[in-house]
Design a protein around this motif. Structure first.
Motif, PDB file in Angstrom:
ATOM      1  N   GLU A  69      45.738 -11.891 -24.599  1.00  0.00           N
ATOM      2  CA  GLU A  69      46.427 -12.604 -23.519  1.00  0.00           C
ATOM      3  C   GLU A  69      45.978 -12.089 -22.145  1.00  0.00           C
ATOM      4  N   ARG A  70      45.800 -10.773 -22.044  1.00  0.00           N
ATOM      5  CA  ARG A  70      45.372 -10.206 -20.767  1.00  0.00           C
ATOM      6  C   ARG A  70      43.898 -10.464 -20.488  1.00  0.00           C
ATOM      7  N   GLY A  71      43.071 -10.443 -21.538  1.00  0.00           N
ATOM      8  CA  GLY A  71      41.631 -10.556 -21.332  1.00  0.00           C
ATOM      9  C   GLY A  71      41.047 -11.945 -21.461  1.00  0.00           C
ATOM     10  N   GLN A  72      41.733 -12.827 -22.193  1.00  0.00           N
ATOM     11  CA  GLN A  72      41.233 -14.196 -22.412  1.00  0.00           C
ATOM     12  C   GLN A  72      39.775 -14.196 -22.862  1.00  0.00           C
ATOM     13  N   PHE A  73      39.478 -13.422 -23.891  1.00  0.00           N
ATOM     14  CA  PHE A  73      38.110 -13.272 -24.388  1.00  0.00           C
ATOM     15  C   PHE A  73      37.668 -14.515 -25.159  1.00  0.00           C
TER      16      PHE A  73
END
Length: 391
Positions: A69-73
């Protein structure tokens, strides 16, 4: 789980359209009649055992989910709960931040990482192409789903043309999408619309507006301190005056996302409890926060209408996958073949058990087709509205 300190076919068919004739009773007289019970008194023993067994898996999956969710990889495909472990499907090399999350998650539960043929991002692009084709040719199918394993897409059809037609639809869909498409025969899920709640408002209660009745989902708040009832977006429109089953005024919608089928009804006082018993016993449980939803997870739903039919919540509902249409809903199935929801259940709470004897919010009811349930996950409400469970 996330709490206040941490931080969020047709609709009318699920909404009940006849107002029941009940008289409003004063809040002071009714307040003492609410009965808070531990989740063990509100969920069948076998169903609670499944939820309890999954708790370490959910905790482990959360560590990875928040890293994504934080990185949206771009390589992320999906996370699911298996019988005794968490499965993460990923295309390509796993980024260092995600790998650290995996390593931390393995301190809680086993995690297997599986190479995915396609990433979620690629499958959403393919799904958009296929959905555009369905809009032009509805006979091809009605719903596009993305399996957690990233193997391709799943196209649901009504099965009217038989196996040969389904096979042809799959071939055409695969050509359009550019990825493998498997067809399944499933009916469309229809939208579904206690009984005399009072302030501070609980979830799981009957709510009315002039045209229809639904169920309140959860009491929520945001970083301004404003308080709302979260329910289904198809239950009303801006300006609609919502009341309890007994006619007590609740408020009017403050925010609505019709696409995601979620709505916030602005009101003066909510609390972190939901009704889980029958329409008249006023039994409910405390809600300890919210959490993400995972395929393979077992949940309950507590719609007002179903409570009147079965005498309480409907549990043993297993998450299957997320839709990939504009609504971005979750699809689940009641594993005993029971009807998963009924008209008037729309907007009602979908939840699991917490470790401290309460409930964890998972979403709000939108659609049903027999034993299958479509609901919006709470994480979408958090993203759209910036809300979390009130205290």
């Amino acid at each position: 789980m996330r709490n206040r300190t941490a931080l969020l076919a047709a609709a009318a068919a699920l909404a009940a359209t006849a107002l029941v004739g009940t008289t409003t009773t004063g809040a002071t007289a009714q307040q003492s009649e609410r009965k808070t019970v531990p989740i063990s008194k509100a969920v069948p023993e076998d169903d609670l055992a499944k939820m309890t067994e999954q708790r370490p898996l959910v905790k482990a999956a959360d560590k990875i989910r928040w890293a994504q969710e934080r990185g949206q990889f771009g390589g992320f495909t999906g996370i699911g709960l298996e019988e005794d472990r968490v499965a993460l499907w990923w295309k390509g090399e796993v980024p260092a931040k995600v790998q650290r999350a995996i390593d931390e998650a393995r301190d809680t539960a086993p995690v297997r990482v599986v190479d995915a043929q396609y990433s979620l991002r690629e499958l959403k692009t393919a799904s958009a192409r296929l959905q555009a084709r369905l809009a032009e040719d509805p006979s091809l199918g009605h719903t596009v789903n993305i399996p957690t394993d990233g193997s391709g897409l799943v196209l649901a059809t009504d099965g009217t043309g038989g196996k040969r037609a389904a096979a042809a639809a799959g071939e055409t869909a695969s050509e359009v999408a550019g990825v493998p498409v498997r067809t399944v025969e499933e009916p469309r899920l229809d939208q579904v619309s206690r009984d005399n709640d009072w302030s501070p408002w609980w979830g799981g209660a009957r709510i009315w507006q002039p045209r229809a009745g639904c169920t309140s989902g959860f009491g929520v708040t945001d970083n301004t301190g404003a308080q709302y009832l979260l329910t289904a977006g198809h239950c009303g429109d801006f300006g609609d005056p919502f009341t309890s089953g007994g006619g007590t005024s609740i408020g009017t919608p403050s925010k609505i996302n019709k696409t995601h089928d979620i709505m916030l009804i602005g009101t003066g006082d909510v609390t972190n409890f939901i009704y889980t018993g029958n329409p008249t016993d006023n039994v409910g449980v405390r809600v300890d926060g919210w959490d993400w939803v995972y395929p393979g997870e077992y949940l309950c739903q507590s719609g007002a209408t179903s409570a009147g039919v079965v005498g309480g919540a409907i549990c043993n509902i297993k998450v299957l996958f997320f839709y990939n249409d504009s609504e971005d809903l979750v699809e689940a199935e009641q594993m005993d073949g029971q009807t998963a929801a009924r008209p008037g259940d729309s907007g009602g709470p979908v939840y699991t058990a917490s470790a401290s004897g309460g409930a964890i919010a998972k979403g709000t009811t939108t659609r049903v087709a027999g034993a299958r349930l479509g609901f919006q996950d709470f994480g979408t409400a958090w993203r759209d509205f910036g809300v979390w469970i009130a205290s």
